[in-house]
Each structure stands twice: as structure tokens, then as C-alpha cells.
Design an enzyme around this catalytic site. Structure first.
Site, PDB file in Angstrom:
ATOM      1  N   ASP A 160       0.518  14.915  16.869  1.00 49.92           N
ATOM      2  CA  ASP A 160      -0.025  15.563  15.554  1.00 49.92           C
ATOM      3  C   ASP A 160       0.846  15.035  14.413  1.00 49.92           C
ATOM      4  O   ASP A 160       1.230  15.362  13.521  1.00 49.92           O
ATOM      5  CB  ASP A 160       0.114  17.060  15.491  1.00 49.92           C
ATOM      6  CG  ASP A 160      -0.767  17.665  14.201  1.00 49.92           C
ATOM      7  OD1 ASP A 160      -1.592  16.935  13.985  1.00 49.92           O
ATOM      8  OD2 ASP A 160      -0.554  18.592  14.056  1.00 49.92           O
ATOM      9  N   GLN A 274       1.733  22.433  20.318  1.00 46.64           N
ATOM     10  CA  GLN A 274       2.342  22.991  19.234  1.00 46.64           C
ATOM     11  C   GLN A 274       2.586  24.626  19.592  1.00 46.64           C
ATOM     12  O   GLN A 274       1.633  25.226  19.316  1.00 46.64           O
ATOM     13  CB  GLN A 274       1.783  22.828  17.844  1.00 46.64           C
ATOM     14  CG  GLN A 274       1.835  21.315  17.517  1.00 46.64           C
ATOM     15  CD  GLN A 274       0.927  20.667  16.517  1.00 46.64           C
ATOM     16  OE1 GLN A 274      -0.194  21.125  16.721  1.00 46.64           O
ATOM     17  NE2 GLN A 274       1.590  20.218  15.436  1.00 46.64           N
ATOM     18  N   ARG A 304       9.633  20.715   2.647  1.00 46.92           N
ATOM     19  CA  ARG A 304       8.106  20.731   2.684  1.00 46.92           C
ATOM     20  C   ARG A 304       7.902  21.930   3.759  1.00 46.92           C
ATOM     21  O   ARG A 304       7.882  21.637   4.833  1.00 46.92           O
ATOM     22  CB  ARG A 304       7.510  19.652   2.796  1.00 46.92           C
ATOM     23  CG  ARG A 304       5.656  20.071   3.070  1.00 46.92           C
ATOM     24  CD  ARG A 304       4.927  18.782   3.551  1.00 46.92           C
ATOM     25  NE  ARG A 304       3.635  18.814   3.752  1.00 46.92           N
ATOM     26  CZ  ARG A 304       3.020  19.204   4.949  1.00 46.92           C
ATOM     27  NH1 ARG A 304       3.915  19.806   5.895  1.00 46.92           N
ATOM     28  NH2 ARG A 304       1.752  19.237   4.955  1.00 46.92           N
ATOM     29  N   ASP A 306       5.879  23.730   6.269  1.00 49.42           N
ATOM     30  CA  ASP A 306       4.654  23.069   6.900  1.00 49.42           C
ATOM     31  C   ASP A 306       4.068  24.409   7.158  1.00 49.42           C
ATOM     32  O   ASP A 306       4.506  25.718   7.917  1.00 49.42           O
ATOM     33  CB  ASP A 306       4.855  22.428   7.945  1.00 49.42           C
ATOM     34  CG  ASP A 306       3.551  21.926   8.686  1.00 49.42           C
ATOM     35  OD1 ASP A 306       2.811  21.231   8.194  1.00 49.42           O
ATOM     36  OD2 ASP A 306       3.447  22.231  10.114  1.00 49.42           O
ATOM     37  N   GLU A 348       3.274  24.221   1.783  1.00 52.76           N
ATOM     38  CA  GLU A 348       1.967  23.947   2.191  1.00 52.76           C
ATOM     39  C   GLU A 348       0.828  25.057   2.717  1.00 52.76           C
ATOM     40  O   GLU A 348       0.983  25.512   3.825  1.00 52.76           O
ATOM     41  CB  GLU A 348       2.082  22.890   3.150  1.00 52.76           C
ATOM     42  CG  GLU A 348       0.801  22.008   3.821  1.00 52.76           C
ATOM     43  CD  GLU A 348       0.383  22.137   5.087  1.00 52.76           C
ATOM     44  OE1 GLU A 348      -0.733  21.631   5.267  1.00 52.76           O
ATOM     45  OE2 GLU A 348       0.699  22.930   5.907  1.00 52.76           O
ATOM     46  N   HIS A 412      -2.029  12.935   4.147  1.00 51.06           N
ATOM     47  CA  HIS A 412      -2.391  12.768   5.329  1.00 51.06           C
ATOM     48  C   HIS A 412      -3.309  13.585   6.161  1.00 51.06           C
ATOM     49  O   HIS A 412      -3.828  13.301   7.059  1.00 51.06           O
ATOM     50  CB  HIS A 412      -1.209  12.554   6.136  1.00 51.06           C
ATOM     51  CG  HIS A 412      -0.493  13.908   6.339  1.00 51.06           C
ATOM     52  ND1 HIS A 412      -0.032  14.636   5.437  1.00 51.06           N
ATOM     53  CD2 HIS A 412      -0.344  14.941   7.475  1.00 51.06           C
ATOM     54  CE1 HIS A 412       0.227  15.760   5.841  1.00 51.06           C
ATOM     55  NE2 HIS A 412      -0.029  15.995   7.233  1.00 51.06           N
ATOM     56  N   ASP A 413      -3.650  14.693   5.378  1.00 52.85           N
ATOM     57  CA  ASP A 413      -4.804  15.571   6.010  1.00 52.85           C
ATOM     58  C   ASP A 413      -5.908  15.448   5.661  1.00 52.85           C
ATOM     59  O   ASP A 413      -6.461  14.819   4.623  1.00 52.85           O
ATOM     60  CB  ASP A 413      -4.062  17.087   5.763  1.00 52.85           C
ATOM     61  CG  ASP A 413      -3.192  17.530   6.843  1.00 52.85           C
ATOM     62  OD1 ASP A 413      -3.232  17.029   8.003  1.00 52.85           O
ATOM     63  OD2 ASP A 413      -2.232  18.312   6.444  1.00 52.85           O
TER      64      ASP A 413
END
Ligand code: GLC
Ligand code: GLC
Length: 660
Positions: A160, A274, A304, A306, A348, A412-413
Site C-alpha cells: 500500500d 494491514q 500525519r 493516517d 487525515e 497520492h490518494d
């Protein structure tokens, strides 16, 4: 997981008194345990005790809220405080100096000098040494904030993009070492750039040693995750859960044969590799707090956080944005205040706007991605209308004055259309239908679409999907270059500059997805790569082409046109204090295609207009009468003036007027 032992309610015990008693009991024990370290740094220990006394009542209340039902509460509390003291004593002196500087200027990140950039180390520069050699470029661009995406040890093959972390204390070997990261952080800091990294704290990879211990049957580590012997609990939870990565596995659980006696179902919100951590276990909180402080002590200034929405689970709920997910972050925040005061959090939360804002507070996340502004900028480009965008900026942009948005157009998402259906309904827009339209539009399947995007995680059950693609490809540059012509290329470049203009001026920290500043197009080569081909987000994660960067000053090249245009906007931001802070007032422009807002900070105001259509528009002079403008200065030199006349605004033009 959750257990139902009855325990004194928060209200029935006197938390202030109990916190004091606990601290009095704890401190001598911690002092004894760490006496050798303390002897080497008595001043540091005193500073720690002062901060601890200040923040302990807060930490105690939060920790009690999370874990007060545990028979072994005090054990974990002592373990936590010992870890905090140890981390503080290990904190390098230059970072302690930074702590003081930040404490005396806590709103430093609201300055108009701030400019963020984000990239993958390996794709951008090969490795950490390569990153160092790019510092001159970061300075040239004007960055003051650099987010390096996960660079930690991760499984080989699918991981990922690094968001499956196998060790928070080791850099992924091909990228470099922890010492190199520390040294990069120092070099960046010396030129005024704050290092930002992720704390992927919702899950670890299935190769993290905690997961390995769980696989080996160690009960302490089985408790680090949510693992069930059969489908009973997973089924019960899934009744209320949303599917996040439905392409990869249905539901939120994955079966692993090598767990428990006969296999086990592991909570895996994202990919199967994950594994979601079980924060109902205080040991997980304590260990993760130590990982966070370890990174802070390497020189990381912003963490950050996540996937904040998913950390707390509770049967019968959708397990997103639960009150305890907030308590958890507040507890981590208090940990930072005690042991690494310079550290800030960025949330995020790519969720409903009502939920996004709940993470934003000085005692929770001081910074937050602004997914709503991002999505609505793309919405405005597609519809050529600004109604939803204006409405959102008018009603949802204001946050705690001690915090800031991180405004971006791409990362990036994927792009999720996270606007509020209720807001859309007020304007007569059906949210469901409109999302379908946007998905069609950005996949280039709608008449009049300029975009070349791809679907991400299309869910056949709900018809939902999200969109992948680089800024330039979504804004029309790819189609213009390959199928159209010069006029369309010009429009595409204007679109890119227009939406960047908004994020650079709206208030908060603008964040550039590096590569966008030279108009990087989609890269379809991921489709031939076994580890990437199932994840269309790789279309907008290409390896940096430095030959293209070399053309950034050639004003006749695509790279140059985008870069030089962006550079002007960045200069504009940095020259004017009006762009500091976060106060924004929407101007009703009486023109559906034109966004207008006023920014005021200190003695300066800026009037900003953005035309989202491909035709010239007019802003009537009466619109401006309400804004008491004297001595107007005009910025991008278009021959416009504000004196009692209508303003003409060119197709996709971004106009700024500064007034003192
Ligand atoms: C975050 C990351 C995303 C990742 C997910 C799971 O949302 O931005 O790339 O897939 O978390 O870690
Ligand atoms: C995370 C991911 C994003 C995904 C979202 C789903 O935030 O970063 O890719 O769309 O979760 O809610």
C-alpha cells in the site's frame, strides 16, 4: 475486545483529586526506575516534571476515559509515564530548543510563508541521500513543510505504498537509514523546512513483530489486534461497517490459517496485510505513543495521523469517527505536549465534512487535510459553477483560530466526493446522482469532459467509486496534448493554475503534490506491474522525471508554463500578509461561474476572484461596493481596475487585488 465489567463512572469519581494522587504515587516510582538517566540530565528531568504536572490532569482524564475500566489501569498508566520520561530524556538538545521556540510562537504554521510539498522518497529522489541533494530545489520552490510518505520498513511486494508498516523505527533499507532520516531532518530544519511523516497508527503490516508474535500464539500480542476464532463477531460488526477497499476483500475481516488453533479472522479495514490495532488495549496506546515520540526525537515536526476515522471500534456502530477515536488522538496530543512539545498533528480524515472538522482542535489535530475544498475545486471545474464551493467556503471553512487547514488539489490518494448531501440538497443537487456524474466526468465518459481519470475501488454493490489521476491529466492536459490542440492546452494549464491559486490564497497551509508543479501526466505503466496493477492510484504516483524538471524555466515548454505560473502565485502568497491566518469571507459575485472571497490579515486585505468557466465573465461593479476598498493595487496585471466599473474576468482566470 470491549469488556463489560462495571466500573465507577467518570462523573462519580473526582478526577482532579485522583489525578493528583496518582501523580504523587507515580512520580517517585518513575524517578527510581530512571535514576541513572536522570542523574545525567537533572535539568531535563526538572523540565519534564514541570510539563508533566501541567498536563497530567488532562492526560489522566483522557486515559481514564479510555482505560478506566481496566483492573490494571494504574500499571499501564505508570508504564506510559515511564515511557514519556524516557523519551523526553532522550530528546536531542536542538529539538528541545525548537520546543521552546514553538511554544512561544504556537501559530507559526499560519504564516503566509508556509508552503507544503509531499512526495515519495523513492519515486522522487531514489533514497534519503537523493532527497538531501534536492534541498536546493525545495528552497527554490519555497517549501517550508515537506511530507515524505511512508518510508519505513514494509513488506516486499504489495505494501500500500508503504502504508503497511513493519517497523516504525527502521527506514525501508533501499531508502536509507534512520540516521539518514535524522540528518535530513536537521538539514531541512536548517533551511526552514519542517519534516512531516506519517504515523500509520490504525494498523501495522502483518509482518510487524507485534503481528509476528500474535501469529506465534503470544496472548499479549493477540490482544494487539482484533482477532476472532469464527465469524460470529465479524458478522456482528460487519452489519454496520462500510467497505473501504472492496476490490481487495469484501467486508472488514480477513481469514488467516496460521492464527489461533484453527485460524482466525483479523480486522483489516484496508488491505488484508494491514492489521487494525486494538486500541481498547492500553498496551497498544503505550507502545504507539513511544513509536511516535521516537520519530519526534528524530526531528519530525508534524505527524500525519493516517486514517484517523477508523481507530476505535464498537459493536453496533459503523466504527468510524467514534467519540473515543477523538479521545485517543487527544491523549496522543497530550503525550506530545509533555515529551515533544514542538510536535504537531495533521489529521487525515477523508470523511463527511461534519466529521472532518471534529478532529480539528488545538488539543487534537492542529492541522487537517481539507478534502472538501479539494473535491469541490474539481467539482467546480467539471460543472463550471461555484455554488457548492462558495457555500462550503462560507459555511464550513471556519475552524478554531489556533488551527489550520492543509489545502491541496491532489495527493497520492484517490479523490472521494466527500461533500455533504444535505448541503447539496439545499442547492437542489442530488448527492448520489451528482457523484455519479462526477465519476463519469472524471473518467472522461461525460460529454464535454476534459479529464483523463480512472476509477478506484469501484463497488458494484453500491455503484460507488472514487477517482485516480494526476492533477494535469484530470485538468485536461493529457487529452489536450494527445487529442486536441494548443487552445485546449492553454485551458488545461489555466485550470491547473486556477485551482492552485485558490489553495495558495484561501488560508491555511497549501500543499503541492510534487510533480504537479511541472504538469506531470498520468503514468499507465503500473498496469504491467503485478504489485500495483490492482490499484489505480499508481497512475498518479510516477517516478520523477528530472529531465522534465530541467525544462521548468523554459517558458515555451509545458513544464515551464505550469511551473512559472505557479511560481508567480507562490510569490504572490509570500509577498502578502493578507494570506496569513485563516479568515475568509465569501463574496456573493452574482455570477455562478465566478468564485470570490476576501482574505484579511493584519492591515492587509486581498480580494480574490476565480472564473471556473471557459468563457469570459463579468462581475458587476455593485458587487464590489460592499468592500471598502481604497488605494487598490492590482496584482496579475490584466488592465482591470476596481473604480466603479464592472470587472471582466477572462476564461479560467485567477484575479487578485490587494488593498491596504
Ligand atoms: C491512508 C493513506 C492511504 C492508505 C490508507 C491505509 O488513507 O493515505 O494511501 O491506503 O491510509 O493506510
Ligand atoms: C482513507 C484513504 C482513502 C480512502 C478513504 C476511504 O482515507 O486514504 O484512499 O478513500 O480512506 O474512506
Amino acid at each position: 475486545m470491549a469488556n463489560d465489567v462495571s466500573f465507577p463512572s467518570l462523573n462519580s469519581i473526582d478526577l482532579a483529586r485522583e489525578s493528583l494522587r496518582s501523580l504523587q504515587r507515580l512520580l517517585p516510582r518513575v524517578e527510581l526506575a530512571l535514576s541513572a538517566l536522570i542523574a545525567l540530565d537533572t535539568q531535563g528531568w526538572q523540565e519534564f516534571c514541570i510539563r508533566l504536572s501541567k498536563y497530567f490532569p488532562i492526560l489522566f482524564r483522557l486515559y481514564f476515559n479510555l482505560y478506566g475500566n481496566r483492573y490494571d489501569f494504574f500499571f499501564h498508566l505508570e508504564d506510559l509515564i515511564t515511557g514519556l520520561a524516557r523519551s523526553w530524556l532522550a530528546r536531542p538538545l536542538d529539538l528541545r530548543v525548537l520546543d521552546k521556540a514553538r511554544e512561544s510562537n504556537p501559530l507559526w504554521f499560519q504564516s503566509n510563508q508556509m508552503l507544503g510539498g509531499v512526495c515519495y522518497v523513492d519515486l522522487f529522489a531514489g533514497n534519503l541521500e537523493g532527497m538531501k541533494s534536492r534541498i536546493p530545489y525545495f528552497k527554490e520552490l519555497g517549501l517550508t513543510y515537506l511530507h515524505l510518505m511512508p518510508l519505513f520498513k514494509t513488506p516486499e511486494g504489495e505494501n500500500d505504498g508503504g502504508y503497511a508498516v513493519s517497523s516504525y523505527r527502521e527506514v525501508n533499507p533501499p531508502i536509507g537509514t534512520m540516521e539518514q532520516l535524522e540528518s535530513l531532518a536537521r538539514d531541512l530544519r536548517s533551511v526552514g523546512i519542517s519534516l512531516v511523516v506519517d504515523l500509520v497508527f490504525n494498523h501495522t503490516s502483518d509482518e510487524h513483530h507485534w503481528a509476528e508474535r500474535a501469529k506465534s500464539g503470544d496472548e499479549d500480542y493477540l490482544d494487539f489486534y482484533a482477532i476472532f476464532p469464527d465469524r460470529q463477531m465479524p458478522d456482528a460488526y460487519e452489519r454496520n461497517l462500510r467497505e473501504i477497499f472492496p476490490d481487495e476483500h469484501p467486508g472488514a475481516f480477513t481469514f488467516f490459517q496460521n492464527l489461533l488453533k484453527e485460524g482466525g479472522w483479523v480486522w483489516t479495514t484496508f488491505h488484508s496485510y494491514q492489521w487494525d490495532l486494538n486500541y481498547a488495549n492500553p498496551a497498544v496506546f503505550n507502545r504507539m505513543a513511544e513509536e511516535m515520540l521516537f520519530l519526534a526525537n528524530r526531528g519530525v515536526e508534524v505527524i500525519r495521523l493516517d486514517a484517523v476515522a477508523f481507530t476505535w471500534k464498537q459493536l453496533g456502530t459503523n466504527c468510524e469517527n467514534l467519540p473515543k477515536a477523538h479521545i485517543l488522538i487527544q491523549a496522543f496530543n497530550t503525550v506530545a505536549r509533555i515529551s515533544s512539545p514542538a510536535l504537531l498533528f495533521k489529521s487525515e480524515a477523508i470523511v463527511h465534512p461534519d466529521e472532518v472538522v471534529k478532529y480539528i482542535a488545538p488539543d487534537e489535530c492542529q492541522l487537517s487535510y481539507n478534502p472538501l475544498l479539494m473535491a469541490l475545486l474539481w467539482n467546480s471545474l467539471a460543472t463550471r459553477k461555484v455554488r457548492l464551493l462558495s457555500q462550503a467556503l462560507a459555511s464550513r471553512f471556519r475552524i478554531d483560530p489556533a488551527c489550520a487547514w492543509v489545502n491541496y488539489v491532489r495527493v497520492h490518494d484517490d479523490i472521494g466526493w466527500t461533500f455533504s448531501d444535505e448541503d447539496a440538497a439545499v442547492l437542489g443537487v442530488n448527492g448520489y446522482e451528482h457523484r455519479r456524474f462526477l465519476n463519469e466526468f472524471y473518467r472522461g465518459r461525460f460529454p464535454g469532459s476534459f479529464a483523463r481519470g480512472l476509477a478506484f475501488q469501484e463497488n458494484p454493490k453500491t455503484g460507488d467509486c472514487r477517482i485516480s489521476g494526476t492533477c494535469a491529466s484530470l485538468a485536461g492536459l493529457e487529452k489536450a496534448l494527445t487529442e486536441e490542440g494548443l487552445a485546449e492546452v492553454e485551458l488545461a494549464i489555466r485550470r491547473i493554475l486556477l485551482i492552485h491559486g485558490v489553495i495558495l490564497t484561501a488560508g491555511g497551509v497549501p500543499l503541492i503534490y510534487l510533480g504537479d508543479e511541472i504538469g506531470t501526466l498520468n503514468d499507465y505503466s503500473y498496469q504491467g506491474h503485478p504489485a500495483y496493477k490492482h490499484d489505480s492510484r499508481w497512475v498518479h504516483r510516477p517516478k520523477t522525471n528530472w529531465d522534465r524538471y530541467a525544462k521548468r524555466y523554459a517558458s515555451n515548454s509545458i513544464e515551464g508554463r505550469v511551473f512559472l505560473g505557479l511560481q508567480k502565485l507562490i510569490e504572490l502568497r509570500k509577498q502578502h500578509d493578507a494570506f496569513s491566518g485563516g479568515v475568509l469571507e465569501i463574496i456573493p459575485t452574482e455570477n455562478d461561474h465566478v468564485l470570490g472571497f476576501v482574505r484579511t490579515h493584519g492591515a492587509e486585505s486581498a480580494l480574490v476572484f476565480a472564473n471556473f468557466s471557459e468563457t469570459p465573465q463579468t462581475i458587476a461593479s455593485r458587487v464590489l461596493e460592499n468592500y471598502h476598498l481604497e488605494e487598490e493595487t492590482m496584482v496579475p496585471g490584466t488592465g482591470n481596475s476596481l473604480h466603479g466599473q464592472n470587472i471582466q474576468i477572462n476564461p479560467l482566470e485567477f484575479l487578485v487585488f490587494i488593498t491596504k
